[in-house]
Design an enzyme around this catalytic site. Structure first.
Site, PDB file in Angstrom:
ATOM      1  N   ASN A   1       0.806  -1.208   0.000  1.00 33.35           N
ATOM      2  CA  ASN A   1       0.000   0.000   0.000  1.00 33.35           C
ATOM      3  C   ASN A   1       0.846   1.268   0.000  1.00 33.35           C
ATOM      4  OD1 ASN A   1      -1.990   1.909   0.276  1.00 33.35           O
ATOM      5  ND2 ASN A   1      -3.157   0.785   1.795  1.00 33.35           N
ATOM      6  N   ASP A   2       1.393   1.605   1.136  1.00 34.25           N
ATOM      7  CA  ASP A   2       2.106   2.883   1.232  1.00 34.25           C
ATOM      8  C   ASP A   2       3.314   2.967   0.299  1.00 34.25           C
ATOM      9  OD1 ASP A   2       0.330   3.860   3.113  1.00 34.25           O
ATOM     10  OD2 ASP A   2       1.453   3.018   4.795  1.00 34.25           O
TER      11      ASP A   2
END
Lengths: 471, 111
Positions: A395-396
């Site tokens: 994700n990040d």
């Protein structure tokens, strides 16, 4: 110095050389295995030489032998059992546990050396000062590593836990540890100061690591590893033993370098990470763009068509892959694609997962050749000519918001997944990553979201590809 | 400051520098095995545990030495075992089609 003592010293030098050469051989995958064996040989030599020394120097009592042998054998058996049973996804918490053991042992060795020296009534400044330092570092490492291990195992909540009093409590505990250690060094016979230092250091280790969120654990474990090495080196000063000093300092330096590399990869300072609280939702969630924009969902069949007719696929694994233990499922899917002549590689972000190189180990376990694992610098230029980027539980590390100032991930180097011709994201829900912000990649028109558990999703994709190509 | 302490400090500083130099060249792929290897090396504290067991002469000393030996044994044996397990997984060439069979190059250019 007798000939016997000299021989033992020489064997210590040989062991130290083995550690340096062993670590050096770990520079490259082809020689890494040999490196580990060289280092293990050094360890056997050092321990054997010590046992010979103890046996030769007849001061040891029968109780001493029993205590030493039973303790070491019991500990070895437990360590071996853990090491053989652990799943590759659980390596980080095991390493953390071994850190705790090493740090704890260093503090205990210092304490025991101190106890032995103090009863002989000629406690030198050297023993007093190094004992004080070692009790402090060893105890912080021990309790901190136990908490880190618990967080990774899930027995302690992974989110940052703010202890009552917040940063003030941590500062007070840190100060108490330092003051206690200084007073202990000055007045080495004070049991009260010993207890104060020990208690404050143990409490500080717990409070410090509790504040830190799960995704920062790679950096924390690395730092605790360095601290353990340092504690062992200081224990070497307490009992005046060169091999402890050399090995401990080597590990202290290596852990320090690794910690810095990891922190750099997240574009955050070690101090900022260790002061904790990141990812608790206190970051300003502004300027993330398109938070409410619709996302495009795909079925397994549609995603399979995209994959099967691509010529270049880049797989981007993240913590979700580790959590779902999907490393074999992804390997199977990649093999299916490769059989169709599709070029498959894996993009490995330096801080993907919970430990440096966590993804590499997981994928290696599933027999993915390491030549297919591409580090960030190498894979980023390849994204523009990638047909499908398959994101699995990351994700990040792929959030394009990192390129703009003013977001919680700003400045963090990312994988340029958004430059691929199309993107498929396997994710359980639209939940946020660790930084707690929206990921605008998900609302990009060329992105398709395939909502599933990583393992189940990959198995479904594999089955769909097989059906599609008439397998 | 005694000669012994000065010698120890010299050794410590040089070892730190050697550590920086040796480690800063390791590729990302090997960070976890490397951390695990470094982790097993600090198991050298087992030597310390043995030495304090030898010099112990009261209950407190024995208890401390016992727990230290227990912890250190776990650290050193567990550390090397888990590093070995991890490194065995790094293969040089693509795995064969049938999973479970080891490629010839497994363990890569050892010895």
């Amino acid at each position: 110095m007798s000939g016997f003592d000299a021989t033992v010293r020489l064997l210590y030098v040989a062991a130290a050389a083995c550690f340096v050469v062993g670590l050096h051989l770990m520079n490259a995958p082809p020689t890494a295995n040999k490196g580990s064996r060289v280092s293990a040989t050094g360890m056997v030599v050092a321990v054997a030489a010590t046992i010979a020394l103890v046996a030769h120097d007849t001061a040891i009592s029968a109780t001493g032998w029993t205590v030493m042998l039973v303790g070491a054998i019991l500990g070895s058996a437990v360590g071996l059992a853990f090491a053989q049973k652990v799943k590759m996804t659980a390596i980080p918490q095991l390493v953390s546990l071994f850190n705790a053991m090493g740090g704890g042992a260093a503090a205990l060795v210092a304490l025991a050396g101190f106890v032995a020296a103090s009863s002989s009534a000629n406690l030198g400044g050297r023993v007093a000062v190094s004992t004080a330092i070692d009790v402090a570092i060893g105890a912080v490492t021990f309790s901190g590593s136990v908490v880190a291990s618990g967080k990774l195992q899930g027995t302690i909540a992974g989110r940052p836990i703010i202890v009552p009093g917040g940063r003030l409590t941590n500062s007070v505990l840190a100060l108490a540890t330092v003051v206690g250690a200084v007073l202990l060094a000055a007045r080495p016979h004070s049991v009260a100061m010993l207890v104060l230092t020990l208690a404050a250091a143990l409490a500080f280790g717990v409070a410090m690591v509790l504040r830190i969120g799960g995704a920062d654990m790679p950096v924390v474990i690395s730092l605790l590893n360095a601290l353990t090495g340092t504690a062992v080196a200081v224990a070497g000063f307490v009992i005046d033993n060169s091999v402890l000093i050399i090995a401990g300092a080597l590990v202290g330096a290596s852990g320090g370098i690794l910690t810095k590399l990891m922190a750099d990869a997240m574009n955050r300072s070690i101090v900022a990470i260790m002061s904790g609280g990141f990812g608790g939702g206190d970051s300003p969630g502004t300027d993330t763009g398109g938070g409410s924009a619709p996302v495009r969902q795909v079925s397994a069949d549609d995603a399979a068509i995209q994959l099967a007719y691509a010529s270049k696929v880049v797989i981007v694994p993240g913590y979700g892959l580790a959590a779902a233990q999907a490393q074999h499922a992804v390997r199977d899917l990649a093999q299916l694609l490769e059989e169709r002549g599709i070029e498959v590689s894996y993009a490995i972000h330096p801080v993907a997962g919970r430990m440096p190189g966590h993804m590499n180990v997981l994928l290696a376990e599933a027999d993915v050749p390491y030549t297919q694992l591409k580090p960030m610098d190498e894979i980023n230029p390849e994204f523009p000519r990638t047909d499908v980027a398959l994101v699995i539980g990351a994700n990040d590390v792929i959030n394009p918001a990192a390129r703009r100032p003013g977001t919680a991930v700003s400045g963090m180097p990312i994988l340029d997944v958004d430059q691929a011709k199309s993107v498929i994201v396997i994710k359980r829900s639209m939940g946020h990553g660790y930084a707690g912000i929206e990921n605008e990649l998900y609302t990009d028109p060329k992105t398709s979201m395939f909502f599933a558990d990583a393992k189940a999703g990959l198995v479904a994709l594999g089955a769909a590809v097989k059906t599609l190509v008439g397998g | 400051m005694s000669t012994g302490l000065l010698t120890d400090l010299t050794i410590a500083v040089l070892s730190l520098l050697v550590g920086f130099e040796v480690i800063s060249k390791v590729p990302e792929t090997l960070h976890t095995p490397l951390m695990s290897a470094a982790n097993s090396i600090h198991g050298i504290v087992l030597v310390g545990a043995a030495l304090v067991a030898a010099s112990a002469h009261n209950t407190a000393g024995y208890v401390l030495a016992f727990v230290a030996a227990l912890f250190a044994g776990m650290n050193v044996v567990g550390g090397y075992a888990v590093t070995g397990r991890m490194l065995k997984m790094f293969k040089r060439r693509p795995a064969p089609k049938a999973p479970g069979t080891e490629p010839v190059s497994s363990g890569a250019a050892e010895a």
